[in-house]
Design a protein around this motif. Structure first.
Motif, PDB file in Angstrom:
ATOM      1  N   VAL A 277       2.008  -0.630   2.473  1.00  0.00           N
ATOM      2  CA  VAL A 277       0.654  -0.229   2.835  1.00  0.00           C
ATOM      3  C   VAL A 277       0.657   1.291   3.007  1.00  0.00           C
ATOM      4  CG1 VAL A 277      -1.176  -0.428   4.561  1.00  0.00           C
ATOM      5  CG2 VAL A 277       0.155  -2.447   3.924  1.00  0.00           C
ATOM      6  N   ILE A 278      -0.262   1.963   2.340  1.00  0.00           N
ATOM      7  CA  ILE A 278      -0.371   3.417   2.401  1.00  0.00           C
ATOM      8  C   ILE A 278      -1.206   3.791   3.624  1.00  0.00           C
ATOM      9  CG2 ILE A 278      -1.275   5.467   1.217  1.00  0.00           C
ATOM     10  CD1 ILE A 278      -1.079   3.710  -1.407  1.00  0.00           C
ATOM     11  N   VAL A 279      -0.717   4.720   4.417  1.00  0.00           N
ATOM     12  CA  VAL A 279      -1.493   5.223   5.548  1.00  0.00           C
ATOM     13  C   VAL A 279      -2.167   6.510   5.092  1.00  0.00           C
ATOM     14  CG1 VAL A 279      -1.414   6.048   7.927  1.00  0.00           C
ATOM     15  CG2 VAL A 279       0.086   4.173   7.213  1.00  0.00           C
ATOM     16  N   ALA A 280      -3.497   6.533   5.175  1.00  0.00           N
ATOM     17  CA  ALA A 280      -4.245   7.703   4.694  1.00  0.00           C
ATOM     18  C   ALA A 280      -5.097   8.294   5.805  1.00  0.00           C
ATOM     19  CB  ALA A 280      -5.129   7.308   3.513  1.00  0.00           C
ATOM     20  N   THR A 281      -5.375   9.585   5.669  1.00  0.00           N
ATOM     21  CA  THR A 281      -6.241  10.299   6.608  1.00  0.00           C
ATOM     22  C   THR A 281      -7.322  11.002   5.784  1.00  0.00           C
ATOM     23  OG1 THR A 281      -4.991  12.359   6.474  1.00  0.00           O
ATOM     24  CG2 THR A 281      -4.269  10.752   8.138  1.00  0.00           C
ATOM     25  N   ASP A 282      -8.227  11.679   6.464  1.00  0.00           N
ATOM     26  CA  ASP A 282      -9.253  12.439   5.745  1.00  0.00           C
ATOM     27  C   ASP A 282      -8.624  13.419   4.749  1.00  0.00           C
ATOM     28  OD1 ASP A 282     -11.459  11.230   6.824  1.00  0.00           O
ATOM     29  OD2 ASP A 282     -11.936  12.836   8.225  1.00  0.00           O
ATOM     30  N   ASN A 283      -7.443  13.947   5.086  1.00  0.00           N
ATOM     31  CA  ASN A 283      -6.793  14.950   4.240  1.00  0.00           C
ATOM     32  C   ASN A 283      -6.401  14.422   2.867  1.00  0.00           C
ATOM     33  OD1 ASN A 283      -6.993  16.820   6.287  1.00  0.00           O
ATOM     34  ND2 ASN A 283      -4.980  16.348   7.115  1.00  0.00           N
ATOM     35  N   ASP A 284      -5.989  13.153   2.794  1.00  0.00           N
ATOM     36  CA  ASP A 284      -5.494  12.632   1.520  1.00  0.00           C
ATOM     37  C   ASP A 284      -6.241  11.406   1.006  1.00  0.00           C
ATOM     38  OD1 ASP A 284      -4.575  10.842   3.394  1.00  0.00           O
ATOM     39  OD2 ASP A 284      -2.454  11.090   2.925  1.00  0.00           O
ATOM     40  N   PHE A 285      -7.317  11.010   1.683  1.00  0.00           N
ATOM     41  CA  PHE A 285      -8.026   9.787   1.318  1.00  0.00           C
ATOM     42  C   PHE A 285      -8.568   9.827  -0.108  1.00  0.00           C
ATOM     43  CE2 PHE A 285     -11.735   6.873   1.415  1.00  0.00           C
ATOM     44  CZ  PHE A 285     -11.048   5.702   1.720  1.00  0.00           C
TER      45      PHE A 285
ATOM     46  N   LYS B  75      -8.281  -0.861   4.850  1.00  0.00           N
ATOM     47  CA  LYS B  75      -8.510  -1.475   6.163  1.00  0.00           C
ATOM     48  C   LYS B  75      -8.758  -0.336   7.146  1.00  0.00           C
ATOM     49  CE  LYS B  75      -5.302  -2.587   8.985  1.00  0.00           C
ATOM     50  NZ  LYS B  75      -4.058  -3.047   9.526  1.00  0.00           N
ATOM     51  N   TYR B  76      -9.964  -0.311   7.702  1.00  0.00           N
ATOM     52  CA  TYR B  76     -10.296   0.666   8.742  1.00  0.00           C
ATOM     53  C   TYR B  76     -10.000   0.022  10.085  1.00  0.00           C
ATOM     54  CZ  TYR B  76     -12.803   3.172   5.074  1.00  0.00           C
ATOM     55  OH  TYR B  76     -13.130   3.858   3.927  1.00  0.00           O
ATOM     56  N   TYR B  77      -9.301   0.750  10.933  1.00  0.00           N
ATOM     57  CA  TYR B  77      -8.877   0.197  12.220  1.00  0.00           C
ATOM     58  C   TYR B  77      -8.952   1.275  13.289  1.00  0.00           C
ATOM     59  CZ  TYR B  77      -4.597   2.880  11.807  1.00  0.00           C
ATOM     60  OH  TYR B  77      -3.704   3.915  11.717  1.00  0.00           O
ATOM     61  N   ALA B  78      -8.735   0.846  14.532  1.00  0.00           N
ATOM     62  CA  ALA B  78      -8.574   1.783  15.650  1.00  0.00           C
ATOM     63  C   ALA B  78      -7.414   1.264  16.495  1.00  0.00           C
ATOM     64  CB  ALA B  78      -9.846   1.864  16.481  1.00  0.00           C
ATOM     65  N   ASP B  79      -6.715   2.173  17.147  1.00  0.00           N
ATOM     66  CA  ASP B  79      -5.554   1.782  17.955  1.00  0.00           C
ATOM     67  C   ASP B  79      -5.917   0.824  19.081  1.00  0.00           C
ATOM     68  OD1 ASP B  79      -3.854   3.303  16.368  1.00  0.00           O
ATOM     69  OD2 ASP B  79      -4.081   5.078  17.630  1.00  0.00           O
ATOM     70  N   TRP B  80      -7.122   0.945  19.604  1.00  0.00           N
ATOM     71  CA  TRP B  80      -7.537   0.099  20.724  1.00  0.00           C
ATOM     72  C   TRP B  80      -8.053  -1.274  20.285  1.00  0.00           C
ATOM     73  CZ3 TRP B  80     -12.402  -1.248  19.607  1.00  0.00           C
ATOM     74  CH2 TRP B  80     -13.173  -0.363  18.865  1.00  0.00           C
TER      75      TRP B  80
ATOM     76  N   PHE C 168      -3.083  -1.009  -1.173  1.00  0.00           N
ATOM     77  CA  PHE C 168      -3.524  -1.365   0.175  1.00  0.00           C
ATOM     78  C   PHE C 168      -3.398  -0.131   1.058  1.00  0.00           C
ATOM     79  CE2 PHE C 168      -3.072  -5.397  -1.700  1.00  0.00           C
ATOM     80  CZ  PHE C 168      -3.696  -6.347  -0.902  1.00  0.00           C
ATOM     81  N   VAL C 169      -4.494   0.227   1.730  1.00  0.00           N
ATOM     82  CA  VAL C 169      -4.545   1.478   2.482  1.00  0.00           C
ATOM     83  C   VAL C 169      -5.042   1.225   3.903  1.00  0.00           C
ATOM     84  CG1 VAL C 169      -5.553   3.804   2.551  1.00  0.00           C
ATOM     85  CG2 VAL C 169      -5.032   2.734   0.344  1.00  0.00           C
ATOM     86  N   ASP C 170      -4.366   1.822   4.881  1.00  0.00           N
ATOM     87  CA  ASP C 170      -4.787   1.799   6.289  1.00  0.00           C
ATOM     88  C   ASP C 170      -5.404   3.145   6.629  1.00  0.00           C
ATOM     89  OD1 ASP C 170      -4.179  -0.712   7.272  1.00  0.00           O
ATOM     90  OD2 ASP C 170      -2.235  -0.145   8.104  1.00  0.00           O
ATOM     91  N   VAL C 171      -6.580   3.119   7.267  1.00  0.00           N
ATOM     92  CA  VAL C 171      -7.231   4.346   7.718  1.00  0.00           C
ATOM     93  C   VAL C 171      -7.655   4.163   9.167  1.00  0.00           C
ATOM     94  CG1 VAL C 171      -9.247   5.847   7.455  1.00  0.00           C
ATOM     95  CG2 VAL C 171      -8.053   5.024   5.433  1.00  0.00           C
ATOM     96  N   ASN C 172      -7.224   5.088  10.027  1.00  0.00           N
ATOM     97  CA  ASN C 172      -7.666   5.068  11.417  1.00  0.00           C
ATOM     98  C   ASN C 172      -9.105   5.589  11.441  1.00  0.00           C
ATOM     99  OD1 ASN C 172      -8.258   5.791  14.132  1.00  0.00           O
ATOM    100  ND2 ASN C 172      -6.067   5.787  14.582  1.00  0.00           N
TER     101      ASN C 172
ATOM    102  N   GLU D 238     -14.501  11.263   7.840  1.00  0.00           N
ATOM    103  CA  GLU D 238     -15.004  11.411   6.469  1.00  0.00           C
ATOM    104  C   GLU D 238     -14.705  10.149   5.654  1.00  0.00           C
ATOM    105  OE1 GLU D 238     -17.005  13.860   5.539  1.00  0.00           O
ATOM    106  OE2 GLU D 238     -16.814  14.524   7.608  1.00  0.00           O
ATOM    107  N   ALA D 239     -13.499   9.624   5.786  1.00  0.00           N
ATOM    108  CA  ALA D 239     -13.142   8.386   5.081  1.00  0.00           C
ATOM    109  C   ALA D 239     -13.997   7.231   5.592  1.00  0.00           C
ATOM    110  CB  ALA D 239     -11.659   8.078   5.277  1.00  0.00           C
ATOM    111  N   ARG D 240     -14.277   7.246   6.882  1.00  0.00           N
ATOM    112  CA  ARG D 240     -15.114   6.198   7.500  1.00  0.00           C
ATOM    113  C   ARG D 240     -16.531   6.250   6.930  1.00  0.00           C
ATOM    114  NH1 ARG D 240     -14.876   7.669  12.901  1.00  0.00           N
ATOM    115  NH2 ARG D 240     -16.881   8.703  12.732  1.00  0.00           N
ATOM    116  N   LYS D 241     -17.077   7.447   6.745  1.00  0.00           N
ATOM    117  CA  LYS D 241     -18.441   7.603   6.223  1.00  0.00           C
ATOM    118  C   LYS D 241     -18.563   7.098   4.789  1.00  0.00           C
ATOM    119  CE  LYS D 241     -19.541  11.673   8.897  1.00  0.00           C
ATOM    120  NZ  LYS D 241     -19.606  13.116   8.795  1.00  0.00           N
TER     121      LYS D 241
END
Length: 106
Positions: A3-11, A24-29, A54-58, A64-67
């Motif tokens: 599973v690739i972990v992505a952020t706004d920088n590399d999404f 998969k958009y998630y939050a730690d809580w 398969f990509v995980d995005v916090n 930006e990725a969330r939008k």
């Protein structure tokens, strides 16, 4: 496949580097997000999904990725084909996510 972990920088780079992507958009809580993580990893290893990244995005740290997917709830899943959003689902049921991923193979 891992599973690739992505952020706004590399999404966007991840989207453009892979023809079929499920995010998969998630939050730690988010408890449901944590419970779904092993299922997501298991699906990423399945032969039938070998052509899907398969990509995980916090969702909290990557607005930006969330939008791009108009995330409304967590966990939230989105599928992209050739960098374009195809469909989304806010669910914690594996069947709903599988149905979503299958839209990439049509």
């Amino acid at each position: 496949m891992a599973v690739i972990v992505a952020t706004d920088n590399d999404f966007n780079n991840v989207l453009n580097s892979n023809q079929n992507v499920v995010v998969k958009y998630y939050a730690d809580w988010c408890g449901s997000c944590r419970l779904f993580a092993p299922k997501f990893k298991r699906m990423s290893d399945e032969e039938g999904f070998a052509n899907v990244a398969f990509v995980d995005v916090n969702a909290e740290t990557s607005p930006e990725a969330r939008k791009l997917a108009s995330v409304t709830n967590l966990p939230f899943f989105a599928v992209f084909k050739n960098g374009q959003l195809v469909d989304t689902v806010a669910a914690s049921k594996e069947e709903a996510v599988r149905d979503l991923i299958n839209k990439l193979t049509v």
